[in-house]
Write an enzyme that holds these catalytic residues in place. Structure first.
Site, PDB file in Angstrom:
ATOM      1  N   GLY A 159       0.815  -1.194   0.000  1.00  0.00           N
ATOM      2  CA  GLY A 159       0.000   0.000   0.000  1.00  0.00           C
ATOM      3  C   GLY A 159       0.855   1.253   0.000  1.00  0.00           C
ATOM      4  CB  ILE A 161       3.020   2.475   4.633  1.00  0.00           C
ATOM      5  CG1 ILE A 161       2.068   3.401   5.398  1.00  0.00           C
ATOM      6  CG2 ILE A 161       4.299   2.236   5.449  1.00  0.00           C
ATOM      7  CD1 ILE A 161       1.504   2.788   6.661  1.00  0.00           C
ATOM      8  CB  THR A 233       5.905  -0.364  11.185  1.00  0.00           C
ATOM      9  OG1 THR A 233       5.825  -0.599   9.765  1.00  0.00           O
ATOM     10  CG2 THR A 233       7.349  -0.138  11.583  1.00  0.00           C
ATOM     11  CD  GLU A 264       0.582  -2.765  20.258  1.00  0.00           C
ATOM     12  OE1 GLU A 264      -0.329  -1.916  20.114  1.00  0.00           O
ATOM     13  OE2 GLU A 264       1.433  -2.987  19.402  1.00  0.00           O
ATOM     14  CG  HIS A 283       1.303   0.694  17.886  1.00  0.00           C
ATOM     15  ND1 HIS A 283       0.378  -0.326  17.973  1.00  0.00           N
ATOM     16  CD2 HIS A 283       1.085   1.275  16.673  1.00  0.00           C
ATOM     17  CE1 HIS A 283      -0.361  -0.357  16.870  1.00  0.00           C
ATOM     18  NE2 HIS A 283       0.051   0.612  16.071  1.00  0.00           N
TER      19      HIS A 283
END
Length: 317
Positions: A159, A161, A233, A264, A283
């Site tokens: 995509g 990114i 990421t 998380e 994050h």
């Protein structure tokens, strides 16, 4: 979607915001009232009861939250992934959900490149040794330190990114491959297994879905090039952390750069955190001043559209 021009809109910022973001949101428009709950559960409960909009970060939202917010009309995701929102429950209650495609792409792309560089150059260990007074001592650990130039980097997911990362790495003279759901006709496309076998660095850019859960397991790590590097990421759920730990300890993987984890906030006792060949961030590769500005602009505009009965931007449901 109906609305009343000039009316006020009450929003809950369901995340810990910086003072700058709180000030920018509070000073933006007199018709917009935003309360940031941070970790104050009593404040959050009071704000939920009045909120027409939730500005959503990563805290999961489900039926209990929606039932506690009888006036809620919109969940505005700050970012792209909506995997932390119960979309079925929102749809049942007539609550719209919108996201922000591409808003954090520049920052996450730079953050991924940062983690790639930190991992292949053993930055955490260099930092630790320098602080400990071990100036240029016992530098054998740097014998596997590598330059980006000449490496093959495989991007899993292609995509916005990933395409930004590709531009940066190609400029640094890396060879960049990618894989996606279907072949795209480019010379750089590879099937999943071929990409793993050819890449010195594998960087993940997939959504967190049932189909991608633990996609990177022991079998996937075994198919990666020995001594390669994993960077994530995207979402922690994509990686089997026990298998990653084993691959790092065995030397099958030389290093990892992780911005996301299965749970998380990450448990400080997570064994991945004790490894010196792992570099981590909380994050927050998406977080820059520019990203905050873009997110606020989009969120405020969608609140205005909600107020005025106009179609929402980037509505998911």
């Amino acid at each position: 979607m109906t609305g009343t021009s000039g009316a006020s809109v009450r929003a809950l910022g369901d995340f810990a915001a910086s003072a700058a973001v709180i000030a920018a949101a509070g000073n933006s428009h007199p018709w917009l009232d935003v309360v940031f709950s941070e970790k104050d559960e009593e404040l959050r409960a009071r704000a939920l009861a009045q909120a027409e909009v939730i500005w959503h970060g990563l805290r999961p939202l489900g039926p209990a939250d929606f039932d506690a917010a009888p006036r809620l009309r919109l969940v505005q995701k700050f970012g792209v992934g909506v995997d932390t929102i119960d979309l079925a429950a929102a749809r049942e209650r007539g609550i719209a959900v919108a996201n922000m495609p591409g808003v954090n792409a520049p920052a996450v792309a730079e953050g991924a490149v940062m983690l790639i560089l930190a991992a292949i150059r053993a930055l955490p260990e260099q930092d630790r040794r320098t602080r400990a007074g071990q100036w240029m001592q016992d530098i054998a650990y740097l014998e596997r330190s590598r330059e980006v130039a000449g490496l093959t980097v495989g991007l899993v997911g292609y995509g916005d990114i990933a395409k930004r990362i590709e531009q940066v790495l190609v400029a640094m003279h890396a060879r960049v491959l990618h894989t996606s759901t279907k072949p795209d006709g480019s010379a750089q496309w590879r099937g999943f297994d071929d990409l793993l076998a050819e890449s010195d660095v594998v960087s993940l850019h997939l959504p967190g879905t049932p189909a991608t859960r633990k996609l990177f397991d022991a079998s996937a790590f075994a198919r990666m090039r020995p001594g390669s590097v994993l960077v994530n990421t995207a979402r922690g759920s994509i990686v089997d952390e026990a298998a990653l730990l084993a691959a790092l300890e065995s030397g099958q993987l030389a290093a990892a750069g992780l911005d996301v984890f299965e749970q998380e906030p990450v448990d400080p006792q997570n064994p991945l955190l004790r490894l010196r060949n792992v570099v981590v961030t909380p994050h927050l590769t998406w977080l820059t001043e520019q990203t905050n500005e873009r997110m606020l602009d989009i969120a405020i505009e969608n609140c205005r559209r909600l107020r005025d009965g106009e179609p929402l931007a980037n509505q998911v449901i």
